[in-house]
Design a protein around this motif. Structure first.
Motif, mmCIF file in Angstrom:
data_model
loop_
_atom_site.group_PDB
_atom_site.id
_atom_site.type_symbol
_atom_site.label_atom_id
_atom_site.label_comp_id
_atom_site.label_asym_id
_atom_site.label_seq_id
_atom_site.Cartn_x
_atom_site.Cartn_y
_atom_site.Cartn_z
ATOM 1 N N ALA A 12 91.689 20.016 55.925
ATOM 2 C CA ALA A 12 91.139 21.254 55.760
ATOM 3 C C ALA A 12 90.283 21.528 54.781
ATOM 4 C CB ALA A 12 92.343 22.357 56.220
ATOM 5 N N ALA A 13 91.208 21.057 53.683
ATOM 6 C CA ALA A 13 90.170 21.210 52.297
ATOM 7 C C ALA A 13 89.130 20.702 52.260
ATOM 8 C CB ALA A 13 91.125 20.866 51.183
ATOM 9 N N GLY A 14 89.012 19.598 52.722
ATOM 10 C CA GLY A 14 87.801 18.530 52.930
ATOM 11 C C GLY A 14 86.508 19.209 53.758
ATOM 12 N N LEU A 15 87.089 19.685 54.775
ATOM 13 C CA LEU A 15 86.364 20.734 55.655
ATOM 14 C C LEU A 15 85.696 21.756 54.928
ATOM 15 C CD1 LEU A 15 84.578 20.792 58.302
ATOM 16 C CD2 LEU A 15 86.890 22.118 59.356
ATOM 17 N N ALA A 16 86.652 22.421 54.289
ATOM 18 C CA ALA A 16 86.366 23.751 53.523
ATOM 19 C C ALA A 16 84.988 23.425 52.631
ATOM 20 C CB ALA A 16 87.213 24.516 52.965
ATOM 21 N N ALA A 17 85.264 22.111 51.862
ATOM 22 C CA ALA A 17 84.539 21.889 50.654
ATOM 23 C C ALA A 17 82.973 21.557 51.335
ATOM 24 C CB ALA A 17 85.151 20.569 50.016
ATOM 25 N N VAL A 18 83.097 20.915 52.573
ATOM 26 C CA VAL A 18 81.668 20.426 52.991
ATOM 27 C C VAL A 18 80.948 21.725 53.548
ATOM 28 C CG1 VAL A 18 80.861 19.210 55.148
ATOM 29 C CG2 VAL A 18 82.575 18.025 53.738
ATOM 30 N N VAL A 19 81.726 22.516 54.330
ATOM 31 C CA VAL A 19 80.961 23.992 54.727
ATOM 32 C C VAL A 19 80.558 24.728 53.379
ATOM 33 C CG1 VAL A 19 81.571 26.126 55.778
ATOM 34 C CG2 VAL A 19 82.246 24.076 56.899
ATOM 35 N N LEU A 20 81.152 24.654 52.601
ATOM 36 C CA LEU A 20 80.980 25.472 51.297
ATOM 37 C C LEU A 20 79.645 25.044 50.506
ATOM 38 C CD1 LEU A 20 84.215 26.740 49.928
ATOM 39 C CD2 LEU A 20 82.415 28.280 51.203
ATOM 40 N N ALA A 21 79.815 23.594 50.445
ATOM 41 C CA ALA A 21 78.670 22.943 49.916
ATOM 42 C C ALA A 21 77.380 22.878 50.553
ATOM 43 C CB ALA A 21 79.078 21.514 49.510
ATOM 44 N N SER A 22 77.464 23.054 51.732
ATOM 45 C CA SER A 22 76.360 23.226 52.561
ATOM 46 C C SER A 22 75.621 24.442 52.739
ATOM 47 C CB SER A 22 76.517 22.327 53.959
ATOM 48 O OG SER A 22 77.277 23.049 54.683
ATOM 49 N N SER A 23 76.214 25.360 52.447
ATOM 50 C CA SER A 23 75.697 26.940 52.551
ATOM 51 C C SER A 23 74.859 27.321 51.429
ATOM 52 C CB SER A 23 77.088 27.710 52.773
ATOM 53 O OG SER A 23 77.975 27.568 53.777
ATOM 54 N N PRO A 24 73.789 27.692 51.763
ATOM 55 C CA PRO A 24 72.986 28.249 50.696
ATOM 56 C C PRO A 24 73.615 29.262 49.944
ATOM 57 C CG PRO A 24 72.078 28.865 52.606
ATOM 58 C CD PRO A 24 73.287 28.100 53.073
ATOM 59 N N ALA A 25 73.191 29.507 48.432
ATOM 60 C CA ALA A 25 73.967 30.484 47.732
ATOM 61 C C ALA A 25 72.927 31.658 48.063
ATOM 62 C CB ALA A 25 73.779 30.288 46.278
ATOM 63 N N ALA A 26 73.201 32.583 49.097
ATOM 64 C CA ALA A 26 72.439 33.494 49.421
ATOM 65 C C ALA A 26 73.024 34.688 50.238
ATOM 66 C CB ALA A 26 71.203 33.044 50.244
ATOM 67 N N ALA A 27 72.659 35.783 50.323
ATOM 68 C CA ALA A 27 73.303 36.893 50.834
ATOM 69 C C ALA A 27 72.933 37.226 52.237
ATOM 70 C CB ALA A 27 73.167 38.017 50.231
ATOM 71 N N TYR A 28 71.979 36.584 52.741
ATOM 72 C CA TYR A 28 71.411 36.801 54.105
ATOM 73 C C TYR A 28 72.410 36.315 54.834
ATOM 74 C CZ TYR A 28 70.665 31.756 54.191
ATOM 75 O OH TYR A 28 71.009 30.477 54.112
ATOM 76 N N PRO A 29 72.462 37.038 56.170
ATOM 77 C CA PRO A 29 71.647 37.977 56.856
ATOM 78 C C PRO A 29 71.637 39.321 56.480
ATOM 79 C CG PRO A 29 73.341 37.397 58.426
ATOM 80 C CD PRO A 29 73.662 36.635 57.191
ATOM 81 N N ASN A 30 72.475 39.846 55.764
ATOM 82 C CA ASN A 30 72.792 41.227 55.631
ATOM 83 C C ASN A 30 71.984 41.651 54.193
ATOM 84 O OD1 ASN A 30 74.480 41.486 57.949
ATOM 85 N ND2 ASN A 30 76.069 40.340 56.544
ATOM 86 N N TRP A 31 71.563 42.935 54.232
ATOM 87 C CA TRP A 31 70.932 43.399 53.013
ATOM 88 C C TRP A 31 72.112 43.818 52.002
ATOM 89 C CZ3 TRP A 31 65.705 44.032 52.542
ATOM 90 C CH2 TRP A 31 65.016 44.024 53.665
ATOM 91 N N GLN A 32 71.758 43.516 50.770
ATOM 92 C CA GLN A 32 72.774 43.860 49.693
ATOM 93 C C GLN A 32 72.116 44.816 48.556
ATOM 94 O OE1 GLN A 32 75.751 42.073 49.785
ATOM 95 N NE2 GLN A 32 75.100 41.121 51.565
ATOM 96 N N ALA A 33 73.103 45.393 47.887
ATOM 97 C CA ALA A 33 72.566 46.444 46.871
ATOM 98 C C ALA A 33 71.998 45.374 45.743
ATOM 99 C CB ALA A 33 74.035 46.849 46.228
ATOM 100 N N VAL A 34 70.965 45.870 44.889
ATOM 101 C CA VAL A 34 70.511 45.259 44.055
ATOM 102 C C VAL A 34 70.920 45.714 42.779
ATOM 103 C CG1 VAL A 34 67.953 44.816 43.194
ATOM 104 C CG2 VAL A 34 68.311 44.943 45.703
ATOM 105 N N ASP A 35 71.194 45.025 41.931
ATOM 106 C CA ASP A 35 71.599 45.000 40.512
ATOM 107 C C ASP A 35 70.612 44.259 39.370
ATOM 108 O OD1 ASP A 35 72.672 46.041 38.150
ATOM 109 O OD2 ASP A 35 74.625 45.014 38.340
ATOM 110 N N THR A 36 69.672 44.377 39.116
ATOM 111 C CA THR A 36 68.748 43.312 38.286
ATOM 112 C C THR A 36 69.113 43.404 36.859
ATOM 113 O OG1 THR A 36 67.222 45.037 37.512
ATOM 114 C CG2 THR A 36 66.589 44.002 39.670
ATOM 115 N N ASN A 37 68.721 42.155 36.499
ATOM 116 C CA ASN A 37 69.198 42.022 34.906
ATOM 117 C C ASN A 37 68.139 41.006 34.331
ATOM 118 O OD1 ASN A 37 69.970 39.226 35.473
ATOM 119 N ND2 ASN A 37 72.021 39.946 35.923
ATOM 120 N N ALA A 38 68.445 40.335 33.147
ATOM 121 C CA ALA A 38 67.442 39.691 32.376
ATOM 122 C C ALA A 38 66.915 38.259 33.248
ATOM 123 C CB ALA A 38 67.939 39.056 31.235
#
Length: 146
Positions: A12-38
């Motif tokens: 189960a831990a190995g499967l979770a690692a594969v799923v998390l590693a293959s997921s892009p670091a993004a918030a789609y498909p939902n709109w998110q609040a925007v908090d800009t910085n440098a």
């Protein structure tokens, strides 16, 4: 029984690692609040072709690893809620001989008056993106590169 639990737990831990590693670091498909910085570099707001009270801009958010992600930022200055959605077509430039194009969609969503939201694309090293914003079904677009 203990051996089975340990084996199942490791699997189960190995499967979770594969799923998390293959997921892009993004918030789609939902709109998110925007908090800009440098870490954010944004274009100036432009009015949507459907209303001068609805603005949008393309942004690039960079991380410490030198990667970045496209963000379509939408601002509702109208006195009423509007319906928004977006399509981000991201072209990988890592292999110039065979560039891959990935399409990400942010779900249709109401945007209340005075609110700002962002549609975040994937994080990667070298890309260009076409950001198409739909306001009440009318399309307008911009482009950014990272």
């Amino acid at each position: 029984m203990a051996m089975w639990k340990r084996t199942f737990g490791l699997a189960a831990a190995g499967l979770a690692a594969v799923v998390l590693a293959s997921s892009p670091a993004a918030a789609y498909p939902n709109w998110q609040a925007v908090d800009t910085n440098a870490n954010w570099t944004c274009q100036g707001y432009q009015s949507h072709v459907g209303s001068s009270n609805v603005n949008f801009k393309g942004c690039v958010v960079r991380n410490a690893a030198g990667e970045s992600q496209p963000v379509l930022v939408v601002q509702n200055k109208a006195g009423v809620a509007i319906n928004i959605e977006a399509v981000l077509s991201v072209r990988s430039l890592t292999d110039r001989h065979d560039p891959d194009v990935y399409v990400f969609r942010c779900n249709p969503s109401p945007l209340q008056p005075g609110f700002t939201r962002g549609c975040f694309g994937p994080t990667s090293a070298n890309w260009t993106a076409s950001l198409t914003f739909y306001f009440n079904g009318i399309a307008d677009s911009t482009a950014v590169s990272g």
